[in-house]
Design a protein around this motif. Sequence first.
Motif, mmCIF file in Angstrom:
data_model
loop_
_atom_site.group_PDB
_atom_site.id
_atom_site.type_symbol
_atom_site.label_atom_id
_atom_site.label_comp_id
_atom_site.label_asym_id
_atom_site.label_seq_id
_atom_site.Cartn_x
_atom_site.Cartn_y
_atom_site.Cartn_z
ATOM 1 N N GLY A 76 36.723 2.095 24.133
ATOM 2 C CA GLY A 76 35.298 2.209 24.428
ATOM 3 C C GLY A 76 34.418 1.148 23.811
ATOM 4 N N HIS A 77 35.026 0.119 23.247
ATOM 5 C CA HIS A 77 34.207 -0.935 22.649
ATOM 6 C C HIS A 77 35.005 -2.227 22.534
ATOM 7 C CE1 HIS A 77 36.341 0.612 19.031
ATOM 8 N NE2 HIS A 77 36.330 -0.654 18.681
ATOM 9 N N THR A 78 34.276 -3.292 22.238
ATOM 10 C CA THR A 78 34.903 -4.574 21.950
ATOM 11 C C THR A 78 34.000 -5.334 20.998
ATOM 12 O OG1 THR A 78 35.983 -6.498 22.973
ATOM 13 C CG2 THR A 78 33.814 -5.871 23.850
ATOM 14 N N TYR A 79 34.470 -6.491 20.575
ATOM 15 C CA TYR A 79 33.678 -7.340 19.692
ATOM 16 C C TYR A 79 33.371 -8.644 20.422
ATOM 17 C CZ TYR A 79 35.061 -4.036 16.126
ATOM 18 O OH TYR A 79 35.251 -2.874 15.424
ATOM 19 N N PHE A 80 32.144 -9.120 20.239
ATOM 20 C CA PHE A 80 31.715 -10.356 20.900
ATOM 21 C C PHE A 80 30.770 -11.084 19.968
ATOM 22 C CE2 PHE A 80 28.723 -12.831 23.426
ATOM 23 C CZ PHE A 80 29.555 -13.500 24.318
ATOM 24 N N TYR A 81 31.107 -12.320 19.648
ATOM 25 C CA TYR A 81 30.284 -13.150 18.767
ATOM 26 C C TYR A 81 29.874 -12.363 17.503
ATOM 27 C CZ TYR A 81 27.771 -17.496 18.020
ATOM 28 O OH TYR A 81 27.358 -18.723 17.525
ATOM 29 N N GLU A 82 30.856 -11.685 16.929
ATOM 30 C CA GLU A 82 30.713 -10.898 15.701
ATOM 31 C C GLU A 82 29.866 -9.632 15.869
ATOM 32 O OE1 GLU A 82 29.603 -13.273 12.345
ATOM 33 O OE2 GLU A 82 31.296 -14.640 12.586
ATOM 34 N N GLY A 83 29.478 -9.334 17.100
ATOM 35 C CA GLY A 83 28.753 -8.093 17.359
ATOM 36 C C GLY A 83 29.674 -7.026 17.910
ATOM 37 N N PHE A 84 29.254 -5.771 17.778
ATOM 38 C CA PHE A 84 30.006 -4.612 18.259
ATOM 39 C C PHE A 84 29.359 -4.130 19.552
ATOM 40 C CE2 PHE A 84 30.663 -0.049 18.600
ATOM 41 C CZ PHE A 84 31.994 0.134 18.244
ATOM 42 N N PHE A 85 30.158 -4.034 20.628
ATOM 43 C CA PHE A 85 29.610 -3.702 21.938
ATOM 44 C C PHE A 85 30.395 -2.578 22.597
ATOM 45 C CE2 PHE A 85 28.060 -7.905 21.137
ATOM 46 C CZ PHE A 85 26.801 -7.935 21.721
ATOM 47 N N LYS A 86 29.667 -1.557 23.031
ATOM 48 C CA LYS A 86 30.272 -0.551 23.890
ATOM 49 C C LYS A 86 30.534 -1.163 25.266
ATOM 50 C CE LYS A 86 28.312 3.712 21.969
ATOM 51 N NZ LYS A 86 27.553 4.950 22.303
ATOM 52 N N VAL A 87 31.654 -0.770 25.851
ATOM 53 C CA VAL A 87 31.962 -1.193 27.227
ATOM 54 C C VAL A 87 32.589 -0.021 27.963
ATOM 55 C CG1 VAL A 87 32.269 -3.670 26.786
ATOM 56 C CG2 VAL A 87 34.201 -2.117 26.484
#
Length: 282
Positions: A76-87
């Motif tokens: 339910g999530h991933t990391y992008f450019y050191e941020g935490f993102f729900k997907v």
Amino acid sequence: MVIKTYRDQFRAKLLDLYDETEVDNFFYRLLDAYTDVKKYQLAIEPELCFTTEQVDLFNRALDLLQNFTPIQYIVGHTYFYEGFFKVDSNTLIPRPETEELVDLIIKNHTNQPHIKVLDIGTGSGCIAISLASYLPQAQVTAFDVSEKALVIAAENAKLNKVQVAFQLQNILTTQHLENKYDIIVSNPPYVRNLEKQEIKPNVLEHEPHLALFVEDDNPLLFYKKTTELACTALTNKGVLYFEINQYLGPETVAMIQKFNVFQSVTLLQDMFGNDRIIVAKK
């Protein structure tokens, strides 16, 4: 059940579908999501066990992985450019190439005060939110045609503690943009149907086709429309940034140049050497 025993069984069931490194990454990502156990603990505490509930969670994830569901959707999530993102299935999973695009924008505009940014086709919000995080002087707006994607994007803005103005907007039916922007960025659908055979099953069968594919006979549809709007919506010396189809770099550059409002249109390669980013300066 002993975790190391389960790990061996988990590997055996997936190695015909994925490579060994990928399978191990799946296991430890699930370990992080579903337990408090750290990878190093398995080496020093080889008898650590899963609870019954944890085994059930792993078994469910294993079934989904065998059907090529992306690991990011499972946890339910991933990391992008050191941020935490729900997907979820309404949003594309952010790619490393898009991190390169974000990094370029941040480096190019760090010292520019009072920036207005528009992200067209924001999806999970990863571009808009990352720019808002690392360019605190920026006022960021983000459009998407999917209401469900915008719900996720708004949650991600809260998780990353930034302000982004999200708007439901179909860029293809937009006649003009009401505001002026210093930066317009877009990572629109760009995979042609003829390229579907190159797409892995975990992407093709699970990620939203609305955000992925364009018709073979009009692959630059979104780029042309966005460029048309940017001609009047960009401020003087404003910059248009695109993530593009690697096979259509020269064609996309030529299309932008035909508008005759950009002093430079630069095609850049990603970390894999593929044409991937266009920077057009008004």
